[in-house]
Design a protein around this motif. Structure first.
Motif, PDB file in Angstrom:
ATOM      1  N   ASN A  29      63.615  68.053  16.864  1.00 46.98           N
ATOM      2  CA  ASN A  29      63.281  68.433  15.484  1.00 46.98           C
ATOM      3  C   ASN A  29      62.310  67.442  14.859  1.00 46.98           C
ATOM      4  O   ASN A  29      61.365  67.823  14.155  1.00 46.98           O
ATOM      5  CB  ASN A  29      64.551  68.525  14.644  1.00 46.98           C
ATOM      6  N   TYR A  30      62.538  66.152  15.110  1.00 48.37           N
ATOM      7  CA  TYR A  30      61.645  65.126  14.583  1.00 48.37           C
ATOM      8  C   TYR A  30      60.246  65.279  15.154  1.00 48.37           C
ATOM      9  O   TYR A  30      59.241  65.152  14.436  1.00 48.37           O
ATOM     10  CB  TYR A  30      62.186  63.731  14.908  1.00 48.37           C
ATOM     11  N   LEU A  31      60.147  65.523  16.451  1.00 44.69           N
ATOM     12  CA  LEU A  31      58.835  65.707  17.073  1.00 44.69           C
ATOM     13  C   LEU A  31      58.132  66.915  16.474  1.00 44.69           C
ATOM     14  O   LEU A  31      56.916  66.890  16.260  1.00 44.69           O
ATOM     15  CB  LEU A  31      58.982  65.877  18.584  1.00 44.69           C
ATOM     16  N   GLY A  32      58.902  67.970  16.201  1.00 43.16           N
ATOM     17  CA  GLY A  32      58.331  69.150  15.569  1.00 43.16           C
ATOM     18  C   GLY A  32      57.776  68.848  14.194  1.00 43.16           C
ATOM     19  O   GLY A  32      56.708  69.337  13.816  1.00 43.16           O
ATOM     20  N   VAL A  33      58.475  68.003  13.440  1.00 42.94           N
ATOM     21  CA  VAL A  33      58.010  67.617  12.099  1.00 42.94           C
ATOM     22  C   VAL A  33      56.679  66.883  12.185  1.00 42.94           C
ATOM     23  O   VAL A  33      55.734  67.179  11.434  1.00 42.94           O
ATOM     24  CB  VAL A  33      59.062  66.733  11.400  1.00 42.94           C
ATOM     25  N   TYR A  34      56.556  65.928  13.117  1.00 39.49           N
ATOM     26  CA  TYR A  34      55.313  65.169  13.224  1.00 39.49           C
ATOM     27  C   TYR A  34      54.187  66.019  13.803  1.00 39.49           C
ATOM     28  O   TYR A  34      53.015  65.829  13.440  1.00 39.49           O
ATOM     29  CB  TYR A  34      55.534  63.919  14.075  1.00 39.49           C
ATOM     30  N   PHE A  35      54.521  66.953  14.673  1.00 39.16           N
ATOM     31  CA  PHE A  35      53.518  67.871  15.203  1.00 39.16           C
ATOM     32  C   PHE A  35      52.969  68.747  14.082  1.00 39.16           C
ATOM     33  O   PHE A  35      51.749  68.929  13.951  1.00 39.16           O
ATOM     34  CB  PHE A  35      54.150  68.735  16.301  1.00 39.16           C
ATOM     35  N   GLU A  83      69.367  64.985  21.466  1.00 40.37           N
ATOM     36  CA  GLU A  83      68.169  65.649  21.978  1.00 40.37           C
ATOM     37  C   GLU A  83      67.622  66.649  20.970  1.00 40.37           C
ATOM     38  O   GLU A  83      66.403  66.731  20.757  1.00 40.37           O
ATOM     39  CB  GLU A  83      68.492  66.347  23.296  1.00 40.37           C
ATOM     40  N   LYS A  84      68.516  67.403  20.325  1.00 40.68           N
ATOM     41  CA  LYS A  84      68.087  68.377  19.326  1.00 40.68           C
ATOM     42  C   LYS A  84      67.463  67.671  18.140  1.00 40.68           C
ATOM     43  O   LYS A  84      66.427  68.108  17.604  1.00 40.68           O
ATOM     44  CB  LYS A  84      69.285  69.218  18.880  1.00 40.68           C
ATOM     45  N   LYS A 124      56.325  60.165  18.984  1.00 42.06           N
ATOM     46  CA  LYS A 124      56.000  60.729  17.667  1.00 42.06           C
ATOM     47  C   LYS A 124      54.502  60.690  17.392  1.00 42.06           C
ATOM     48  O   LYS A 124      53.917  61.653  16.897  1.00 42.06           O
ATOM     49  CB  LYS A 124      56.750  59.962  16.576  1.00 42.06           C
ATOM     50  N   VAL A 125      53.887  59.553  17.707  1.00 38.54           N
ATOM     51  CA  VAL A 125      52.447  59.425  17.466  1.00 38.54           C
ATOM     52  C   VAL A 125      51.665  60.397  18.339  1.00 38.54           C
ATOM     53  O   VAL A 125      50.690  61.010  17.891  1.00 38.54           O
ATOM     54  CB  VAL A 125      51.993  57.969  17.713  1.00 38.54           C
ATOM     55  N   LEU A 126      52.099  60.573  19.576  1.00 38.60           N
ATOM     56  CA  LEU A 126      51.427  61.540  20.451  1.00 38.60           C
ATOM     57  C   LEU A 126      51.556  62.952  19.893  1.00 38.60           C
ATOM     58  O   LEU A 126      50.566  63.707  19.863  1.00 38.60           O
ATOM     59  CB  LEU A 126      52.017  61.475  21.862  1.00 38.60           C
ATOM     60  N   ALA A 127      52.759  63.328  19.442  1.00 34.37           N
ATOM     61  CA  ALA A 127      52.963  64.657  18.865  1.00 34.37           C
ATOM     62  C   ALA A 127      52.088  64.851  17.631  1.00 34.37           C
ATOM     63  O   ALA A 127      51.502  65.925  17.424  1.00 34.37           O
ATOM     64  CB  ALA A 127      54.434  64.848  18.494  1.00 34.37           C
ATOM     65  N   PHE A 128      51.973  63.825  16.824  1.00 26.77           N
ATOM     66  CA  PHE A 128      51.149  63.885  15.623  1.00 26.77           C
ATOM     67  C   PHE A 128      49.681  64.126  15.972  1.00 26.77           C
ATOM     68  O   PHE A 128      49.029  65.012  15.405  1.00 26.77           O
ATOM     69  CB  PHE A 128      51.299  62.580  14.836  1.00 26.77           C
ATOM     70  N   PHE A 129      49.144  63.379  16.925  1.00 30.15           N
ATOM     71  CA  PHE A 129      47.735  63.520  17.283  1.00 30.15           C
ATOM     72  C   PHE A 129      47.460  64.848  17.988  1.00 30.15           C
ATOM     73  O   PHE A 129      46.389  65.438  17.802  1.00 30.15           O
ATOM     74  CB  PHE A 129      47.272  62.346  18.145  1.00 30.15           C
TER      75      PHE A 129
END
Length: 230
Positions: free
Chosen positions: A36-42, A31-32, A101-106
């Motif tokens: 972290n990955y979602l934070g990177v793409y955001f 989960e962590k 990931k794509v949602l976080a990026f957009f």
């Protein structure tokens, strides 16, 4: 003589507790890692959204201004965001992660772009914001579908053909208008075709589907209806 069991009930209970602790610990790490990955793409989205908006503000009357004008033209085109979303999707470990990931990026990109516009210029284009938000909200569905293009067969061939056919439709006019944006879209289509089609057999499946998508999009008002004015 009766042989004693290797573990008694208490030993089994301790072993179960340790196993559950290990599973829970691995789950928390996963989960962590995902967060972290979602934070990177955001953050990546925030960075590109800021660059895209900043490039709109640079004067054309300089060498750097010309470069930023090209960047502005490309980043305000839907093609760039299609190829980035596609690359994020196919590099993900599962379709679910691709969608998230794509949602976080957009989300990052749209927030930075329009907050930049509002804070620095006191201007908030509600119409464009809502249109791009609609695209951002639908993008996880596209990312989920495109993820399956990593496999072989007719189904994956259709999945990979969707972004390629779209980009080809956007960029084919480069041959008579010589627009930098159209050239970028055409290059992006060819780039995706090369990196996402891994065998000659798959090429033979993808190319006719791409041509069919191109013909449909070229001869209908679908793209104008969905992306007209953006």
């Amino acid at each position: 003589m009766k042989r004693q069991p290797l573990f008694n009930k208490e030993g089994d209970q301790i072993r179960d507790v340790l196993r559950n602790f290990k599973v829970n610990d691995m789950s928390k790490r996963t989960e962590k890692h995902t967060f972290n990955y979602l934070g990177v793409y955001f953050i990546f989205g925030i960075f590109l959204g800021t660059i895209a908006k900043y490039s709109d503000t640079v004067s054309f009357n300089s060498e750097s201004g010309m470069v930023f004008t090209i960047i502005s033209d490309i980043t305000t085109s839907i093609g760039m965001w299609v190829i980035l979303a596609t690359l994020i999707s196919v590099s993900s470990r599962s379709p679910k992660y691709a969608a998230i990931k794509v949602l976080a990026f957009f989300v990052g990109m749209l927030l930075s772009y329009y907050i930049y516009s509002q804070v620095l210029f006191g201007f908030f284009p509600t119409y464009y914001f809502l249109r791009w938000c609609a695209i951002g909200l639908v993008s996880p569905i596209g990312a989920y579908i495109v993820w399956f293009s990593r496999r072989e067969g007719w189904g994956p061939a259709i999945c990979v053909s969707l972004p390629i056919g779209f980009l080809l439709t956007q960029g084919y006019s480069f041959f008579y208008v010589f627009s930098m944006v159209k050239g970028f879209d055409l290059f992006a289509a060819l780039f995706l075709l090369v990196i996402m089609t891994k065998s000659k057999t798959q090429y033979l499946k993808v190319i006719p589907i791409v041509i069919l998508i191109f013909i449909i999009l070229r001869n209908t008002f679908l793209l104008s209806y969905l992306f007209g004015g953006l």
